[in-house]
Design a protein around this motif. Structure first.
Motif, mmCIF file in Angstrom:
data_model
loop_
_atom_site.group_PDB
_atom_site.id
_atom_site.type_symbol
_atom_site.label_atom_id
_atom_site.label_comp_id
_atom_site.label_asym_id
_atom_site.label_seq_id
_atom_site.Cartn_x
_atom_site.Cartn_y
_atom_site.Cartn_z
ATOM 1 N N ALA A 158 -40.042 6.177 9.889
ATOM 2 C CA ALA A 158 -41.386 5.965 9.352
ATOM 3 C C ALA A 158 -41.834 4.520 9.519
ATOM 4 C CB ALA A 158 -41.432 6.365 7.879
ATOM 5 N N ALA A 159 -40.883 3.620 9.745
ATOM 6 C CA ALA A 159 -41.225 2.205 9.938
ATOM 7 C C ALA A 159 -41.807 1.928 11.320
ATOM 8 C CB ALA A 159 -39.978 1.343 9.736
ATOM 9 N N LEU A 160 -41.628 2.850 12.254
ATOM 10 C CA LEU A 160 -41.902 2.559 13.662
ATOM 11 C C LEU A 160 -43.321 2.930 14.064
ATOM 12 C CD1 LEU A 160 -38.597 3.978 15.183
ATOM 13 C CD2 LEU A 160 -39.059 1.639 14.389
ATOM 14 N N PRO A 161 -43.881 2.191 15.038
ATOM 15 C CA PRO A 161 -45.171 2.595 15.601
ATOM 16 C C PRO A 161 -45.017 3.888 16.392
ATOM 17 C CG PRO A 161 -44.253 0.759 16.835
ATOM 18 C CD PRO A 161 -43.365 0.951 15.639
ATOM 19 N N ALA A 162 -46.034 4.735 16.349
ATOM 20 C CA ALA A 162 -45.973 6.028 17.035
ATOM 21 C C ALA A 162 -45.756 5.862 18.531
ATOM 22 C CB ALA A 162 -47.247 6.818 16.765
ATOM 23 N N ALA A 163 -46.167 4.724 19.082
ATOM 24 C CA ALA A 163 -46.034 4.497 20.522
ATOM 25 C C ALA A 163 -44.590 4.444 20.985
ATOM 26 C CB ALA A 163 -46.750 3.202 20.916
#
Length: 267
Positions: A158-163
């Motif tokens: 959940a911490a990560l950018p969707a890219a």
């Protein structure tokens, strides 16, 4: 080396540490003596260590894979055994993934693993690191300055950018794996001075791992790999968890470091 150091002072520090139960009193004394800039600072450091604070928190750094890693109070101290995990991940940064392999250090703590991989990779990597703990994220940002790393805060993926979804070549997840019931058996340095979420792996020590492997395939690039550390007694169960999530998994062992690393890839 500070000019105030004498043989008698060195002996006094060693004796104080040994009396406090420090197994490697001579080595720790050498580090404390080198770190202190005044007798008063040395006295405060020795007192803190004798009272049970981790040496790394007292001096503010840990040696890991040939690097000096800043470790702030409360932040998980990188263990020497995890150098095996760093080496295994570094070995995967070459062709066909490199240069430009996308590396994620999940549950990064101080950022030691990411820093070691960035330093040891044959080619530059695109490094990301993430942790749920504010103090750990702040510490990781300091340690990863100069690597071009992106450090994210949040709960696992959940911490990560969707890219990043579907782009990660090497996913390092040094998740907590101490069973909750065993936390009381840890040395006081860890039990009292490191954040509990960095240690507590749930009833069987594999709760956080289950959450990671459940989502790993969606975030890995084609041919990507998940690498995580586990204990020797948990390895069979950890392999089963990875395989149940649809991953092909195999374990490697380094006896010198007492370290076990699982490498898992989507089927």
């Amino acid at each position: 080396m500070p000019v105030f150091i004498s043989t008698s002072l060195r002996s006094s520090v060693v004796s104080r540490l040994r009396a406090a139960g420090c197994v490697f009193a001579e080595d720790e004394a050498r580090i404390l003596l080198a770190a202190a800039s005044t007798p008063a600072e040395l006295a405060a450091m020795v007192r803190a260590r004798a009272d049970g604070r981790p040496l790394e928190h007292v001096v503010g750094w840990a040696e890991f894979a040939g690097l000096r890693i800043a470790v702030d109070p409360g932040v998980f101290v990188p263990r020497r055994r995890s150098e095996f995990l760093a080496a295994a991940a570094t070995a995967l940064t070459g062709p066909p993934r490199g240069p430009g392999a996308v590396v994620l250090d999940l549950c990064c703590g101080s950022g030691a693993l990411g820093a070691a991989v960035a330093a040891g990779a044959a080619h530059p990597v695109e490094l990301h690191a993430a942790d749920i703990d504010t103090d750990a994220v702040r510490c990781a940002r300091r340690n990863l300055v100069g690597t071009g790393a992106h450090v994210h805060q949040g709960d696992l993926f959940a911490a990560l950018p969707a890219a990043l979804r579907g782009r990660i070549d090497i996913l390092i997840a040094n998740v907590p794996y101490v069973p909750t019931g065993d936390l009381a058996l840890l040395p006081p340095e860890a039990r009292l001075h490191e954040a509990r979420p960095a240690l507590d792996g749930g009833a069987d020590g594999l709760d956080v791992l289950r959450r990671v492997v459940a989502q790993a395939s969606a975030w890995l690039a084609p041919g990507g790999a998940l690498l995580f550390e586990t204990s020797e007694r948990q390895v069979s169960a950890a392999l089963a968890v990875a395989r149940a999530a649809g991953l092909t998994a195999a374990a490697g062992r380094n006896e010198d470091l007492d370290a076990t690393v699982v490498t898992a890839t989507p089927r």
